[in-house]
Scaffold this motif. Structure first.
Motif, mmCIF file in Angstrom:
data_model
loop_
_atom_site.group_PDB
_atom_site.id
_atom_site.type_symbol
_atom_site.label_atom_id
_atom_site.label_comp_id
_atom_site.label_asym_id
_atom_site.label_seq_id
_atom_site.Cartn_x
_atom_site.Cartn_y
_atom_site.Cartn_z
ATOM 1 N N SER A 381 0.994 -1.381 0.133
ATOM 2 C CA SER A 381 -0.125 0.169 -0.052
ATOM 3 C C SER A 381 1.161 1.255 -0.122
ATOM 4 O O SER A 381 1.529 1.200 0.771
ATOM 5 C CB SER A 381 -0.829 0.173 1.223
ATOM 6 O OG SER A 381 -1.166 1.076 0.937
ATOM 7 N N THR A 383 1.087 5.690 0.167
ATOM 8 C CA THR A 383 -0.184 6.362 0.438
ATOM 9 C C THR A 383 0.724 7.073 0.416
ATOM 10 O O THR A 383 1.520 7.961 0.358
ATOM 11 C CB THR A 383 -1.060 6.137 1.642
ATOM 12 O OG1 THR A 383 -0.271 6.038 2.561
ATOM 13 C CG2 THR A 383 -1.778 4.919 1.650
ATOM 14 N N SER A 400 -1.372 1.794 -6.223
ATOM 15 C CA SER A 400 -0.980 1.865 -5.638
ATOM 16 C C SER A 400 -0.819 0.950 -4.544
ATOM 17 O O SER A 400 -0.683 0.697 -3.058
ATOM 18 C CB SER A 400 -2.080 2.627 -4.207
ATOM 19 O OG SER A 400 -3.205 2.759 -4.595
#
Length: 443
Positions: A381, A383, A400
């Motif tokens: 992930s 971010t 992502s």
């Protein structure tokens, strides 16, 4: 002060970015940590010590000091501390099966000492030296460029005595050099000594954490994963008020790839703190008017997110604790889960990565090479962490949830920075997390 775990590395972008002069070292940075704890005032100090000791391989622990605070104004022995250290000694052979770097129980016993036995600034001054204050001075005096993080889980008067002694026995330059190596993480302000330090020595990095509640695991989690796990679980008491209120002091410096602890606004497992010092960071109510003698004094404290800046990482730190307690009760490596390693653009350290990028460009971030020691599969992930970033707009991240992500740098981001977090976890039980922070400085 040069911190070994920050590196400038080149990234793949739509235009050229200068690379660092040399490849980053493959070593892991360990922060130097000293605790001062008002053991006996609240069971949460015992709880926090258990958590710290099962992750003791991540730190250079240089002092475990029993001290006082507004809820425990006298101390006379290290008996409570010794009991927890002894439990660590029982668990140590198992812990060492699962990770390198755990300190010997003999080392921890050698640094388990009494600090100030009396309360606050009334126990600071001529003839007030303690084994704890002497230990702090000796630690800071070591020929080691890393800062010494002193966590004040109770009052701050043991570190205040150390500073007082140096102030009165050394030159101004020597005092300045001494102070430059001290960082203080004060939990809630539990005596008037913190105000004395902040007032008289404003160059000391001084955090007073007030957002230390609201992130904690549930009683059910503790029953299932902590308290039924061997000798260390046996010395983890039930809560009386709030669980582990002192844990943020060492979670702030936990070297997991999320933050440089001296850049206090970055945010990590211990919270996020404002770069702007304030005069209104008061102590706990039991300190009452004692601090007023030092008004105005200025400190750093939590940002407006409070404990939410900790809680956002709850899966990571809860599962880390549970897995390490599993380590403490099994000498079979295959019977427990172990942390994955996050690699970004070939850098396998945990250091913060910084790079320059042009506004309007695309930046490719690669986590290829990330791995898991147990052969587990990994979930990725990427971010944009907006709170510590100076750019406040929207940032697009393509792919992502894959090892290879692309950041589209906004056209209006020149002069700003973007904080991008890689958070990956394995599919073991419990899932364990690894992080990397990339700071893009936009030109």
């Amino acid at each position: 002060m040069k911190l070994m775990f920050i590196a400038m590395v080149g990234l793949l972008t739509g235009d050229k970015i200068a690379y660092a002069d040399s490849a980053p070292e493959r070593t892991t940075y360990k922060p130097r940590v000293i605790n001062t704890t008002d053991l006996g005032a609240d069971p949460d100090d015992e709880q926090s010590l258990v958590r710290q000791l099962v992750c003791a391989n991540e730190f250079d622990i240089e002092g475990l000091i029993v001290s006082t605070g507004c809820w425990k104004k006298r101390q006379s022995s290290t008996v409570m501390l010794d009991r927890i250290v002894d439990a660590y000694g029982e668990a140590l052979p198992n812990l060492r099966v699962h990770a390198e770097g755990f300190p010997s129980v003999e080392h921890l016993r050698s640094i388990s000492v009494l600090g100030q036995m009396g309360y606050g600034m009334s126990d600071v001054g001529e003839g007030k030296d303690s084994p704890g204050s002497d230990l702090i001075i000796a630690s800071v005096d070591k020929d080691d460029p890393r800062p010494v993080w002193v966590g004040c889980w109770g009052g701050a008067n043991t570190v205040a005595q150390a500073i007082w002694k140096v102030q009165h026995t050394r030159s101004a330059d020597e005092l300045s050099a001494f102070l430059s190596k001290i960082c203080i993480f004060d939990i809630l302000g539990q005596d008037d000594a913190g105000a004395w330090i902040a007032k008289n020595f404003p160059k000391v990095l001084y955090i007073r954490a007030t957002g230390v509640y609201g992130w904690q695991p549930s009683d059910e989690y503790l029953d299932e994963h902590i308290q039924n796990h061997g000798p260390l679980g046996a010395v983890y008491p039930d809560r009386k008020w709030s669980t582990e209120g002192d844990t943020p002091a060492f979670m702030h410096v936990y070297p997991n790839g999320l933050n440089d602890p001296t850049k206090i606004d970055q945010g990590g497992w211990g919270g996020r703190f404002s770069l702007t010092k304030k005069t209104s960071i008061k102590s706990m109510s039991a300190v009452k008017e004692e601090e007023r003698a030092y008004d105005p004094y200025m400190m750093s404290s939590n940002t407006s997110e409070g404990s939410e800046a900790i809680k956002r990482w709850s899966n990571g730190y809860d599962n880390d604790f549970a897995a390490r307690m599993d380590w403490s009760v099994t000498g079979d490596y295959s019977e427990a889960n172990h942390h994955p390693v996050a690699v970004v653009n070939g850098d396998a350290t945990r250091r913060i990565i910084k790079a320059s990028a042009a506004s309007g460009s695309s930046v490719s971030l690669q986590a290829e090479g990330s791995s898991d020691p147990d052969g587990d599969s990994l979930t990725y992930s990427w971010t944009f962490y907006q709170e510590p970033s100076s750019y406040n707009g929207f940032v697009t991240i393509e792919n992502s949830d894959s090892p290879s992500a692309t950041i589209t740098v906004p056209a209006d981001a020149a002069g700003k920075d973007l904080h991008v977090i890689l958070e990956l976890h394995d599919n073991g039980a419990p899932n364990l997390y690894a992080y990397r922070r990339v700071i893009l400085q936009i030109r």
